[in-house]
Design an enzyme around this catalytic site. Sequence first.
Site, PDB file in Angstrom:
ATOM      1  N   HIS A 325      -3.854  15.871  42.461  1.00  0.00           N
ATOM      2  CA  HIS A 325      -3.235  14.375  42.693  1.00  0.00           C
ATOM      3  C   HIS A 325      -4.170  14.300  42.641  1.00  0.00           C
ATOM      4  O   HIS A 325      -5.099  13.386  43.284  1.00  0.00           O
ATOM      5  CB  HIS A 325      -2.522  15.547  43.664  1.00  0.00           C
ATOM      6  CG  HIS A 325      -1.403  13.880  43.868  1.00  0.00           C
ATOM      7  ND1 HIS A 325      -1.884  13.113  44.620  1.00  0.00           N
ATOM      8  CD2 HIS A 325       0.006  14.548  44.123  1.00  0.00           C
ATOM      9  CE1 HIS A 325      -0.537  12.098  44.573  1.00  0.00           C
ATOM     10  NE2 HIS A 325       0.764  13.772  44.130  1.00  0.00           N
ATOM     11  N   ASP A 382       4.692  19.312  42.874  1.00  0.00           N
ATOM     12  CA  ASP A 382       6.003  20.570  41.611  1.00  0.00           C
ATOM     13  C   ASP A 382       5.474  22.118  41.201  1.00  0.00           C
ATOM     14  O   ASP A 382       6.111  22.368  40.319  1.00  0.00           O
ATOM     15  CB  ASP A 382       5.363  19.725  40.151  1.00  0.00           C
ATOM     16  CG  ASP A 382       5.911  17.904  40.282  1.00  0.00           C
ATOM     17  OD1 ASP A 382       5.394  17.450  40.164  1.00  0.00           O
ATOM     18  OD2 ASP A 382       6.987  17.973  40.511  1.00  0.00           O
TER      19      ASP A 382
HETATM   20  C1  SDX Z   1       3.648  13.980  40.631  1.00  0.00           C
HETATM   21  O1  SDX Z   1       1.000   9.453  41.726  1.00  0.00           O
HETATM   22  C2  SDX Z   1       1.800  10.491  42.860  1.00  0.00           C
HETATM   23  O2  SDX Z   1       2.432  10.358  44.167  1.00  0.00           O
HETATM   24  C3  SDX Z   1       2.870  11.336  41.784  1.00  0.00           C
HETATM   25  C4  SDX Z   1       3.677  12.852  42.457  1.00  0.00           C
HETATM   26  C5  SDX Z   1       4.261  11.477  43.531  1.00  0.00           C
HETATM   27  O3  SDX Z   1       5.421  11.924  44.218  1.00  0.00           O
HETATM   28  O4  SDX Z   1       4.988  10.741  42.351  1.00  0.00           O
HETATM   29  O5  SDX Z   1       2.633  13.332  43.303  1.00  0.00           O
HETATM   30  C6  SDX Z   1       4.170  13.271  41.930  1.00  0.00           C
HETATM   31  O6  SDX Z   1       3.303  13.297  39.786  1.00  0.00           O
HETATM   32  C7  SDX Z   1       2.658  15.484  41.181  1.00  0.00           C
HETATM   33  C8  SDX Z   1       1.417  15.773  39.595  1.00  0.00           C
HETATM   34  C9  SDX Z   1       2.116  16.176  39.141  1.00  0.00           C
HETATM   35  N1  SDX Z   1       1.531  17.188  37.199  1.00  0.00           N
HETATM   36  C10 SDX Z   1       0.742  17.769  37.467  1.00  0.00           C
HETATM   37  O7  SDX Z   1       0.565  18.703  38.149  1.00  0.00           O
HETATM   38  C11 SDX Z   1      -0.367  18.007  36.357  1.00  0.00           C
HETATM   39  C12 SDX Z   1      -1.380  19.104  36.734  1.00  0.00           C
HETATM   40  N2  SDX Z   1      -1.916  18.228  36.842  1.00  0.00           N
HETATM   41  C13 SDX Z   1      -3.044  17.197  36.502  1.00  0.00           C
HETATM   42  O8  SDX Z   1      -3.062  16.714  35.359  1.00  0.00           O
HETATM   43  C14 SDX Z   1      -4.020  16.022  37.337  1.00  0.00           C
HETATM   44  O9  SDX Z   1      -4.674  16.894  38.472  1.00  0.00           O
HETATM   45  C15 SDX Z   1      -3.486  14.950  37.779  1.00  0.00           C
HETATM   46  C16 SDX Z   1      -2.039  14.335  36.356  1.00  0.00           C
HETATM   47  C17 SDX Z   1      -1.733  15.519  38.115  1.00  0.00           C
HETATM   48  C18 SDX Z   1      -3.854  13.915  38.354  1.00  0.00           C
HETATM   49  O10 SDX Z   1      -5.350  13.791  37.333  1.00  0.00           O
HETATM   50  P1  SDX Z   1      -6.355  12.695  37.761  1.00  0.00           P
HETATM   51  O11 SDX Z   1      -6.150  12.250  39.242  1.00  0.00           O
HETATM   52  O12 SDX Z   1      -6.514  11.367  37.026  1.00  0.00           O
HETATM   53  O13 SDX Z   1      -7.538  13.882  37.871  1.00  0.00           O
HETATM   54  P2  SDX Z   1      -8.770  13.732  36.424  1.00  0.00           P
HETATM   55  O14 SDX Z   1      -7.738  14.005  35.476  1.00  0.00           O
HETATM   56  O15 SDX Z   1      -9.643  12.663  36.416  1.00  0.00           O
HETATM   57  O16 SDX Z   1      -9.279  15.222  36.523  1.00  0.00           O
HETATM   58  C19 SDX Z   1     -10.038  15.211  37.818  1.00  0.00           C
HETATM   59  C20 SDX Z   1     -10.429  16.847  36.474  1.00  0.00           C
HETATM   60  C21 SDX Z   1     -10.904  16.681  35.666  1.00  0.00           C
HETATM   61  O17 SDX Z   1     -12.429  17.719  35.134  1.00  0.00           O
HETATM   62  P3  SDX Z   1     -14.109  17.331  35.247  1.00  0.00           P
HETATM   63  O18 SDX Z   1     -13.782  16.082  34.144  1.00  0.00           O
HETATM   64  O19 SDX Z   1     -13.826  15.485  36.282  1.00  0.00           O
HETATM   65  O20 SDX Z   1     -14.604  18.145  34.661  1.00  0.00           O
HETATM   66  O21 SDX Z   1      -9.836  17.793  37.445  1.00  0.00           O
HETATM   67  C22 SDX Z   1      -9.500  18.822  36.136  1.00  0.00           C
HETATM   68  C23 SDX Z   1      -9.994  17.178  35.278  1.00  0.00           C
HETATM   69  O22 SDX Z   1     -10.143  18.181  34.058  1.00  0.00           O
HETATM   70  N3  SDX Z   1      -8.399  18.976  36.383  1.00  0.00           N
HETATM   71  C24 SDX Z   1      -7.317  20.008  36.495  1.00  0.00           C
HETATM   72  C25 SDX Z   1      -6.001  19.547  36.578  1.00  0.00           C
HETATM   73  N4  SDX Z   1      -5.563  18.448  37.333  1.00  0.00           N
HETATM   74  C26 SDX Z   1      -6.847  17.812  37.088  1.00  0.00           C
HETATM   75  N5  SDX Z   1      -7.708  20.937  35.985  1.00  0.00           N
HETATM   76  C27 SDX Z   1      -7.431  21.977  34.885  1.00  0.00           C
HETATM   77  N6  SDX Z   1      -6.010  21.701  35.817  1.00  0.00           N
HETATM   78  C28 SDX Z   1      -5.348  20.944  36.075  1.00  0.00           C
HETATM   79  N7  SDX Z   1      -4.386  20.622  36.449  1.00  0.00           N
END
Ligand code: SDX
Length: 447
Positions: A325, A382
């Site tokens: 998140h 989710d």
């Molecule tokens: C919702 O904003 C809100 O409040 C949203 C929400 C709401 O109520 O409106 O809470 C609802 O959208 C919840 C999130 C649902 N999405 C997912 O579950 C999809 C999977 N999660 C990700 O795609 C990700 O965690 C996000 C999009 C939720 C957050 O992305 P960020 O904050 O931009 O973080 P990032 O992509 O920069 O990740 C940081 C690191 C990265 O690795 P490094 O580059 O540091 O090595 O964490 C890794 C990412 O690759 N990473 C994951 C991961 N999520 C982040 N690696 C594996 N699996 C994951 N799910």
Amino acid sequence: MRQVACPAPPTKEHAVSDSKALDQVTLTAGDKAVALPVLKPTLGNDCVDISRLTKETGLFTYDSGFTATASCKSAVTYIDGDKGVLLYRGYPIEQLAEHSNFLEVAYLLMNGELPSKEAFSAFENEVTHHTMMHEKLKNFLQGFNYDAHPMAMLAASVASLSAFYHDTLDLEDPEQRRLAAIRLIAKVPTLAAAAYRYSIGWPIRYPRNNVGYVDRFLHMMFELPSEPLEMNPVVAKALDLLFILHADHEQNASTSTVRLVGSTGANPYASVAAGITALWGPAHGGANEAVLKMLDEIGTADKVETAVARAKDKSDPFRLMGFGHRVYKNFDPRAKIIREMTHKVLGELGVDDPLLEVAMKLEEAALKDEYFVERKLYPNVDFYSGIIYKALKIPTEMFTVMFAIGRTAGWVAHWLEQQVDPEMKIGRPRQIYTGYDVRDYKGAGDR
Ligand code: SDX
């Protein structure tokens, strides 16, 4: 009633940065020192007001994804990502989950205060009498193929509401703004159920005024012409709680989209329809549908380790959907409540879903794994919700539609707040231009 542990809500002493004494910061740009004011929130991070920066230094700021940028001032919802706190108009989500209902939460988000008994009764009555959709919208849905995604049908039908309700398009009229919000809260479930019924070839069911908000939705979704639907209070209660937990979440991508579209003076139906399309993405609200597909793909608990390894492999686009998140770097308080509810609901419904075991194994494996711990990736709202929706017999492609029904309350609350914000301007970010420098046109023969 559910007993849900509720962390002590933050107080002003919890101000995130020790910048209590800071009234301004000074940015040095070459031989210029620019004093920028620091704005103080009720709770959370102090903010540097950079509105004078470009005028005084010629500099822009860059913050891809707005990870540290406040786009507006808002009193609707507060999140503390480190402490796992979520407040709707100051009330902790745990208390609202335990004591309130979705329609009361919608009133709270819209009006800023919990309603008196009389105010709630009037609000509920008004919403109830705005649940019908225009008959011509039935023809509108006929224009889709039966296998259209229900989010496509919902976004399109919500956007089309402005074509039917011209009496709520004068944004200078507070009563028209309020009525548009009521109509959206009232009609989105009707349009959502109609999209579902159309996709399975069943006749659309009209909303019934003699039942509550959630029972009405379940009736429109599952009532067969051939037999009355037996309402299950466990299902209705679970759905009401899920709508509460999804109702609002500060400036998330879809709410920011509603605000950006609303800032142009577009009508509220167009603004909320834009929010619906933003929510659809698998990185946002579309994650609940993606979680179920991921769990299905993993299949059995013995394949969890492989999935975790793939999620860590940068050369593999696979991510653990439902994990991570932007704001919560501890735990998502909604996920905690939904996790507890999952076990309760499946138990009460006598549902034994093997995907629950896969989900629990996946959560256990990830929470022990350095990659996830280091990046503070925890289950989000989710991760478990899809398992409950599945137990409630909501089809997978309707999961994000369910999210949209709950979030409509937050979207209209933010839209209403924005419309009376004296500091509101049309949203228009700048950029870092990386294209060509100026160059002269060349005729085709010279290229
Ligand atoms: C919702 O904003 C809100 O409040 C949203 C929400 C709401 O109520 O409106 O809470 C609802 O959208 C919840 C999130 C649902 N999405 C997912 O579950 C999809 C999977 N999660 C990700 O795609 C990700 O965690 C996000 C999009 C939720 C957050 O992305 P960020 O904050 O931009 O973080 P990032 O992509 O920069 O990740 C940081 C690191 C990265 O690795 P490094 O580059 O540091 O090595 O964490 C890794 C990412 O690759 N990473 C994951 C991961 N999520 C982040 N690696 C594996 N699996 C994951 N799910």
